[in-house]
Design an enzyme around this catalytic site. Structure first.
Site, PDB file in Angstrom:
ATOM      1  N   GLY A  68       0.882  -1.058  -0.105  1.00  0.00           N
ATOM      2  CA  GLY A  68      -0.089   0.084   0.169  1.00  0.00           C
ATOM      3  C   GLY A  68       0.931   1.273  -0.003  1.00  0.00           C
ATOM      4  N   LYS A  69       0.016   2.476  -0.320  1.00  0.00           N
ATOM      5  CA  LYS A  69       0.726   3.644   0.060  1.00  0.00           C
ATOM      6  C   LYS A  69       0.230   4.390   1.087  1.00  0.00           C
ATOM      7  CE  LYS A  69       1.859   4.006  -5.049  1.00  0.00           C
ATOM      8  NZ  LYS A  69       1.347   4.793  -6.121  1.00  0.00           N
ATOM      9  N   PHE A 118       3.118   9.308   3.542  1.00  0.00           N
ATOM     10  CA  PHE A 118       4.565   9.635   3.602  1.00  0.00           C
ATOM     11  C   PHE A 118       5.663   8.622   2.833  1.00  0.00           C
ATOM     12  CE2 PHE A 118       3.292  11.794   7.717  1.00  0.00           C
ATOM     13  CZ  PHE A 118       3.373  12.990   7.144  1.00  0.00           C
ATOM     14  N   VAL A 156       4.583   0.945   1.454  1.00  0.00           N
ATOM     15  CA  VAL A 156       4.651  -0.185   2.363  1.00  0.00           C
ATOM     16  C   VAL A 156       4.682  -1.541   1.605  1.00  0.00           C
ATOM     17  CG1 VAL A 156       4.001  -1.486   4.444  1.00  0.00           C
ATOM     18  CG2 VAL A 156       3.215   0.966   3.887  1.00  0.00           C
ATOM     19  N   ASP A 202      -7.637   7.409  18.407  1.00  0.00           N
ATOM     20  CA  ASP A 202      -8.237   7.684  16.913  1.00  0.00           C
ATOM     21  C   ASP A 202      -8.575   6.176  16.400  1.00  0.00           C
ATOM     22  OD1 ASP A 202      -8.428   8.890  14.521  1.00  0.00           O
ATOM     23  OD2 ASP A 202      -6.382   8.638  13.953  1.00  0.00           O
ATOM     24  N   LYS A 247     -10.580   3.795  14.443  1.00  0.00           N
ATOM     25  CA  LYS A 247     -11.726   3.772  13.312  1.00  0.00           C
ATOM     26  C   LYS A 247     -11.149   2.803  12.503  1.00  0.00           C
ATOM     27  CE  LYS A 247      -9.041   7.541  11.321  1.00  0.00           C
ATOM     28  NZ  LYS A 247      -8.829   8.768  10.897  1.00  0.00           N
ATOM     29  N   ASN A 291      -7.821   2.238  10.821  1.00  0.00           N
ATOM     30  CA  ASN A 291      -6.417   2.276  11.430  1.00  0.00           C
ATOM     31  C   ASN A 291      -6.438   0.935  11.882  1.00  0.00           C
ATOM     32  OD1 ASN A 291      -5.801   4.889  11.142  1.00  0.00           O
ATOM     33  ND2 ASN A 291      -6.550   5.585  13.073  1.00  0.00           N
ATOM     34  N   ASP A 345      -2.126   2.189  13.974  1.00  0.00           N
ATOM     35  CA  ASP A 345      -1.846   3.339  13.934  1.00  0.00           C
ATOM     36  C   ASP A 345      -1.896   4.055  15.103  1.00  0.00           C
ATOM     37  OD1 ASP A 345      -1.614   6.049  13.139  1.00  0.00           O
ATOM     38  OD2 ASP A 345      -2.407   5.446  11.074  1.00  0.00           O
ATOM     39  N   THR A 368     -10.981  11.886  13.176  1.00  0.00           N
ATOM     40  CA  THR A 368     -12.224  11.902  12.375  1.00  0.00           C
ATOM     41  C   THR A 368     -13.295  12.233  13.375  1.00  0.00           C
ATOM     42  OG1 THR A 368     -11.266  10.137  11.107  1.00  0.00           O
ATOM     43  CG2 THR A 368     -13.527  10.905  10.575  1.00  0.00           C
TER      44      THR A 368
HETATM   45  P1  AMP Z   1       0.003   3.484   6.091  1.00  0.00           P
HETATM   46  O1  AMP Z   1       1.124   4.241   5.736  1.00  0.00           O
HETATM   47  O2  AMP Z   1       0.147   2.684   7.469  1.00  0.00           O
HETATM   48  O3  AMP Z   1      -1.543   4.104   5.774  1.00  0.00           O
HETATM   49  O4  AMP Z   1       0.026   2.230   5.032  1.00  0.00           O
HETATM   50  C1  AMP Z   1      -0.443   2.271   3.850  1.00  0.00           C
HETATM   51  C2  AMP Z   1      -1.239   1.047   3.439  1.00  0.00           C
HETATM   52  O5  AMP Z   1      -0.167  -0.035   3.480  1.00  0.00           O
HETATM   53  C3  AMP Z   1      -2.222   0.447   4.261  1.00  0.00           C
HETATM   54  O6  AMP Z   1      -3.533   1.001   3.969  1.00  0.00           O
HETATM   55  C4  AMP Z   1      -2.085  -0.998   4.093  1.00  0.00           C
HETATM   56  O7  AMP Z   1      -3.010  -1.456   3.021  1.00  0.00           O
HETATM   57  C5  AMP Z   1      -0.901  -1.456   3.920  1.00  0.00           C
HETATM   58  N1  AMP Z   1      -0.087  -1.698   5.333  1.00  0.00           N
HETATM   59  C6  AMP Z   1       0.501  -0.765   6.168  1.00  0.00           C
HETATM   60  N2  AMP Z   1       0.906  -1.478   7.250  1.00  0.00           N
HETATM   61  C7  AMP Z   1       0.683  -2.832   6.844  1.00  0.00           C
HETATM   62  C8  AMP Z   1       1.142  -4.065   7.566  1.00  0.00           C
HETATM   63  N3  AMP Z   1       1.862  -4.019   8.573  1.00  0.00           N
HETATM   64  N4  AMP Z   1       0.738  -5.236   6.920  1.00  0.00           N
HETATM   65  C9  AMP Z   1       0.005  -5.144   5.714  1.00  0.00           C
HETATM   66  N5  AMP Z   1      -0.131  -4.186   4.913  1.00  0.00           N
HETATM   67  C10 AMP Z   1       0.115  -3.046   5.567  1.00  0.00           C
END
Ligand code: AMP
Length: 409
Positions: free
Chosen positions: A149-150, A153, A156, A266, A268, A271, A284, A302
């Site tokens: 995911g993104k 900042f 991932v 937070d 929700k 997170n 989170d 939120t």
């Molecule tokens: P974040 O920057 O934490 O919002 O992460 C961006 C996206 O990466 C999230 O929306 C998840 O889809 C994925 N992601 C983040 N952390 C993890 C994790 N520990 N395991 C699996 N997917 C993750």
């Protein structure tokens, strides 16, 4: 009241005592055995003690082995060992997917080198953050797999440590210059400090972190089933059974956080992540604080999940998380949060302040009772988390649920 430092010290003390009991014995890869009991024994032997022996996940756990000595460290390298889920195949055989080169491609185009005080603030490296140094990590220590995911900042990725037993993680990248631009250096530091000291089956583990000139990398527990929010969007709402199992896990995790004087603030669906066996993980800690929080509220979450005392800018305590748990219960069963108002912020604010709660008839009497008891205007009247876990709605569904509800709607 305990500070971040004292919580850190308490947990570090636990780890050190585990090490003295053999946790830092010679670097020897831990072989996965057929017997789950042996794995658990190894874990007890090599890992920091689990603060909640009764609250272990149903899945088996295994430990990361001690790492090879780090030549730059002041003392022999020691790895903090950590439990995680056992994946069905040995981690080294598991397909981590194809890497798209995103870290390097992005690093060329994105972010700038940060200098001065901000650079010092963001020189985050778990190998030097404790009294006893642990392993120093680099991007080259990982085989990188598919993008997960993104975030705001950075990206991932699913990764595997090159060192045996090829431990699977989610590696999250954060661009320092963007953190500085958003003026959240302190918040990021706090998030990392809090999360690295937490050990609970329903709290996403932060195993370590390291940095280079432009980026910070967080080594996170891999949540194999991704975001809970996506599941909620896919199904619209959850069955009461699935909702109850999640709320039980949330109540357990929040009790743990509060026992460490951490208020999440937070809670929700966005997170929350889901592990490979479907268990819920709070993932989170961007808005978490150490209790008591006497400061007046800056609206930090939120609006939909905020309690009256926060929307009204009053002082608040850990009972803000009780309220959020009530909102979450409602949203899981109904499909939208209880005070949501399409006409805007002000309308939602008014409904929260009046506790204008309208529960649809499809919600069972037991679930309704729990929601009403959590969504109390007066924080002191909200149902304590221990009572949430004993509530008939939770108990009934827990009894009917032999394993985590990963696959059902
Ligand atoms: P974040 O920057 O934490 O919002 O992460 C961006 C996206 O990466 C999230 O929306 C998840 O889809 C994925 N992601 C983040 N952390 C993890 C994790 N520990 N395991 C699996 N997917 C993750």
């Amino acid at each position: 009241m305990a500070s971040v430092g004292s919580v850190t010290r308490q947990i570090a003390a636990l780890e050190i005592s585990a090490k003295q009991n053999g946790a830092t014995k010679p670097s020897r890869p831990i072989q996965k055995t057929q017997s789950q009991t042996s794995v658990s024994k190894l874990l007890t032997k090599f890992a920091a003690p689990h603060p909640f022996p009764d609250a272990k996940p149903k899945s088996t756990v295994k430990a990361v082995p001690p790492r090879p000595a780090n030549p730059t460290a002041r003392a022999p390298a020691q790895k903090t060992l950590a439990p995680t889920q056992t994946l069905s195949k040995p981690d080294r055989e598991l397909d981590i997917g194809k890497y798209d080169g995103g870290f390097e491609i992005e690093n060329e185009k994105r972010g700038e080198v940060v200098r001065g005080e901000a650079a010092q603030d963001l020189a985050l490296d778990s190998s030097v953050s404790r009294t006893r140094p642990t392993r120093e990590w680099h991007l080259t220590d990982f085989d990188i797999g598919r993008p997960l995911g993104k975030g705001k900042f950075g990206r991932v990725y699913m990764v595997r440590t090159k060192v045996e037993p090829n431990y699977i993680l989610a590696l999250k990248c954060l661009y320092k210059s963007e953190i500085v631009q958003s003026r959240v250096e302190k918040q990021i530091r706090r998030e990392i400090e809090i999360q690295q000291n937490l050990r609970h089956p329903n709290v996403l583990r932060l195993y370590g972190y390291f940095h280079d000139e432009k980026r910070i990398f967080l080594m996170l527990e891999f949540a194999g089933k991704g975001e809970l929010y996506k599941q909620l969007t896919k199904y619209g709402s959850f069955s009461e059974r699935r909702s109850a199992v999640y709320i039980d896990q949330m109540a357990d995790a929040l009790s743990y956080l509060h026992s460490k004087h951490v208020i999440h603030r937070d809670i929700k669906p966005e997170n929350l992540l889901l592990a490979i066996n479907g268990e819920l993980k709070i993932g989170d800690f961007g808005w978490s604080v150490h209790a008591p929080s006497n400061r007046r509220t800056t609206l930090c979450g939120t609006l939909d999940y905020l309690p009256p005392e926060m929307v009204e800018g009053r002082e608040h305590n850990e009972k803000v998380d009780y309220w959020a748990l009530g909102v979450l219960t409602y949203e899981f069963i109904v499909g939208s949060p209880p005070f949501e108002e399409m006409s805007g912020y002000n309308a939602t604010y008014k409904r929260i302040a009046k506790v204008d709660l309208r529960i649809p008839p499809k919600v069972s009497a037991e679930a309704r009772d729990l929601i009403v008891n959590l969504l109390q205007y007066d924080p002191e009247k909200r149902l304590p988390l221990s009572d949430v876990r004993r509530h008939p709605w939770i108990v009934r569904h827990r009894a009917k649920t032999p394993s985590p509800p990963g696959g059902q709607s």
